[in-house]
Design a protein around this motif. Structure first.
Motif, short mmCIF file in Angstrom:
data_model
loop_
_atom_site.label_atom_id
_atom_site.label_comp_id
_atom_site.label_asym_id
_atom_site.label_seq_id
_atom_site.Cartn_x
_atom_site.Cartn_y
_atom_site.Cartn_z
N SER A 76 0.77 -1.28 0.05
CA SER A 76 0.09 -0.11 0.14
C SER A 76 0.92 1.29 -0.02
N ARG A 77 0.44 2.13 -0.64
CA ARG A 77 1.15 3.71 -0.94
C ARG A 77 0.50 4.53 -0.01
N LEU A 79 -3.25 3.90 1.51
CA LEU A 79 -4.17 3.43 2.58
C LEU A 79 -3.79 2.97 4.09
N ALA A 80 -2.46 2.41 4.06
CA ALA A 80 -2.00 1.91 5.17
C ALA A 80 -1.70 2.92 6.36
N LYS A 81 -1.20 4.10 5.55
CA LYS A 81 -0.93 5.45 6.54
C LYS A 81 -2.36 5.88 6.89
N ARG A 82 -3.15 6.15 5.93
CA ARG A 82 -4.54 6.54 6.29
C ARG A 82 -5.22 5.84 7.35
N LEU A 83 -5.22 4.49 7.31
CA LEU A 83 -5.96 3.85 8.05
C LEU A 83 -5.02 3.37 9.42
N LYS A 84 -3.81 3.58 9.46
CA LYS A 84 -2.98 3.45 10.67
C LYS A 84 -2.68 1.87 10.78
N LEU A 88 0.74 -3.00 4.97
CA LEU A 88 -0.66 -3.44 4.22
C LEU A 88 -0.11 -3.92 2.91
N TYR A 89 -0.55 -5.07 2.54
CA TYR A 89 -0.44 -5.54 0.99
C TYR A 89 -1.48 -6.14 0.50
N GLY A 339 -4.95 2.79 -6.91
CA GLY A 339 -4.76 2.66 -8.43
C GLY A 339 -5.25 1.15 -8.53
N ILE A 340 -5.58 0.57 -7.88
CA ILE A 340 -5.95 -1.00 -8.00
C ILE A 340 -7.32 -1.10 -8.28
N PHE A 341 -7.80 -1.76 -9.27
CA PHE A 341 -9.37 -1.81 -9.79
C PHE A 341 -9.74 -3.39 -9.33
N GLY A 342 -10.42 -3.54 -8.45
CA GLY A 342 -10.95 -4.90 -7.82
C GLY A 342 -12.55 -5.09 -8.08
#
Length: 402
Positions: A76-77, A79-84, A88-89, A339-342
C-alpha cells in the motif's frame, strides 16, 4: 513422500485418489502430504506446477498452463498510512489469465480431468469459476456444461460464453438455498452417469482442484520476508479461506514459515451465514437466504462453511461482516487511493480491514494482506455505477484550458 486423503469429519484416511468423498461417512476429504523431504518447490516448473510436490499428482503431459499464478503482491502506498496499519499489502489475483484466483483451481482440476480421461466437465458458478473452468476446458479440448445464477453479472456471463461453454441460467439459484441444493444434486447425478468431472469450486465437491488455492499462501511466503500477521479473505462458499489456511498450515508443518497468520473471513452482511454462526459459537453456517447485491458472495449455503468454522474454533481465524455499501466504498478507495481496480467481491477484504481499523483506532502492529480476488472489469454494471456521478465536458478545441 506419500499423498493421502483424510476425512475432515471422521478422520478416516485413504490412498485412493479416485474418491471425492469419504467412503465411510460421506465427509469432505482433505489431501495430506507425508514424509516431504528436500525443497517444497521446483523452480524449473512454470506457474503453480513449481509446487507440484505439494499438489495432486498430474503427469507433466497433462499439466495445463495459461499463465496462472505468480500474481503481484503490491504494498500500500496511501491506505496503510490513512488507516494506521503497520504494513498493508494487496495480493492481486486479477493478474491471472481470466482475471480471478479461480484460475488456480481450474488449472489443477481440469488438468486432473484430462489426465483421468474425463469426457467433459460440469459445474455451477456465480461468474469467475465459470470463466476459469471454461478457459482451461477450452485449452484441454474438453466440453464444459455450466449452470449459473439467475442474476449473474452480464460481463461474467459474456466471458464464459466467449470460451465456448454450454451455459444455462437457473431461476432463484443464488438466493434460495433449496434451489441450490437441487441444482447440486442434479449435477452430481449427471456427472456420475456420464463420467464427467464435477468442477464446483469447493473442497466438498472437488478437493483435488481446490488444492490450487493454497498456492496463494506459497507465493505469499516467497514474496514476503516474514509471514503476514493477518490475511483478509473474501468468503462466499469459504473455499478460498480454507485453501489459504491449508497452505500456511502445510508450510508451517514443513518448517518453511515460523508462524501461521491469523485468517479473517469477510462476508457481506446480506449473506453472512458463516459470520452469524461464528459469533454465536456455532460449527455449521446459519440458515437463511441471501439479500446481498455483491456478485460472488451470494452463497446462502456455503459448501466449505463448516470447515471454515472449525478452523476459527481452533483459534486460527475469525469472521466479520460488512454492509454492501462498505464494500462499494472500499472498491472506490482501492481504485482512487491505490490505483488498484478490483471487483466488489474482491474489495470486501479491504472493507473488512477498514471496519477493524475503525473499531480499534488503527492496527499499528499488523502486517496485513488483503486478497483482491478478481479484477474490476468482471462487473461492468458496477463500473458504470462508480462513475455515473462524474461529468465529462465536451469542448471545442479553441476552448481548451490546459
Amino acid at each position: 513422500m506419500m499423498k493421502t486423503a483424510c476425512c475432515w469429519e471422521c478422520g478416516r484416511t485413504t490412498t485412493d485418489m479416485r474418491l471425492y468423498a469419504c467412503s465411510d461417512c460421506g465427509g469432505i476429504l482433505m489431501l495430506q502430504y507425508e514424509g516431504v523431504t528436500g525443497p517444497w518447490k521446483d523452480d524449473g516448473q512454470s506457474g503453480l506446477w513449481k509446487y507440484h510436490r505439494l499438489l495432486p499428482d498430474v503427469p507433466e503431459a497433462c499439466r495445463l498452463y495459461l499463465g496462472e499464478g505468480a500474481t503481484p503482491l503490491v504494498p500500500s502506498r496511501r491506505l496503510a498510512k490513512r488507516l494506521k496499519v503497520g504494513e498493508l499489502y494487496f495480493k492481486l489475483e486479477g493478474g491471472n489469465p481470466t482475471g480471478s484466483y479461480k484460475d488456480r483451481i481450474a488449472a489443477i482440476g481440469v488438468s486432473r480431468a484430462l489426465a483421468g480421461g474425463r469426457s467433459a466437465c460440469i459445474g455451477t458458478t456465480s461468474g469467475n469459476a465459470g470463466a476459469a473452468v471454461a478457459a482451461y476446458a477450452a485449452g484441454a479440448g474438453i466440453p464444459y456444461h455450466l449452470f449459473v445464477l439467475e442474476h449473474m453479472a452480464e460481463a461474467k456471463l459474456a466471458q464464459v460464453l466467449a470460451y465456448g461453454a454450454d451455459v444455462r441460467k437457473v431461476k432463484r439459484f443464488g438466493t434460495d438455498p433449496e434451489v441450490g441444493d437441487n441444482v447440486f444434486g442434479r449435477i452430481f447425478e449427471a456427472a456420475r452417469l456420464n463420467d464427467w468431472e464435477v468442477m464446483i469450486t469447493a473442497f466438498r465437491y472437488n478437493t483435488y482442484a481446490m488444492e490450487g488455492v493454497k498456492t496463494i499462501s506459497f507465493e505469499l511466503a516467497e514474496q514476503l520476508q516474514a509471514p503476514p500477521t493477518r490475511v483478509y479473505a473474501p468468503a462466499g462458499g469459504a473455499g478460498l479461506y480454507v485453501g489459504i489456511w491449508k497452505g500456511f498450515e502445510e508450510l508451517h508443518a514443513l518448517g518453511a514459515i515460523p508462524v501461521k497468520p491469523h485468517m479473517t473471513a469477510v462476508q457481506s452482511a446480506g449473506c453472512s451465514n458463516i459470520v452469524r454462526a461464528y459469533e454465536a459459537g456455532g460449527r455449521t453456517p446459519a440458515p437463511g437466504p441471501s439479500t446481498s447485491l455483491i456478485s460472488g458472495l451470494q452463497v446462502p449455503n456455503p459448501p466449505d462453511g463448516a470447515i471454515a468454522l472449525d478452523i476459527m474454533a481452533r483459534g486460527d481465524g475469525s469472521a466479520l461482516a460488512v454492509e454492501d455499501e462498505e464494500i462499494w466504498e472500499a472498491q472506490r478507495l482501492l481504485a482512487e487511493e491505490e490505483g488498484i481496480f478490483g471487483e466488489p467481491a474482491a474489495a470486501v477484504s479491504l472493507a473488512g480491514l477498514i471496519r477493524r481499523c475503525r473499531e480499534q483506532g488503527g492496527l499499528p502492529d499488523e502486517r496485513a494482506v488483503c486478497v483482491i480476488t478478481g479484477v474490476g472489469f468482471k462487473d461492468g454494471n458496477r463500473l458504470l455505477d462508480m462513475v455515473a456521478h462524474k461529468h465529462v465536458p465536451m469542448l471545442e478545441v479553441e476552448r481548451l484550458d490546459i
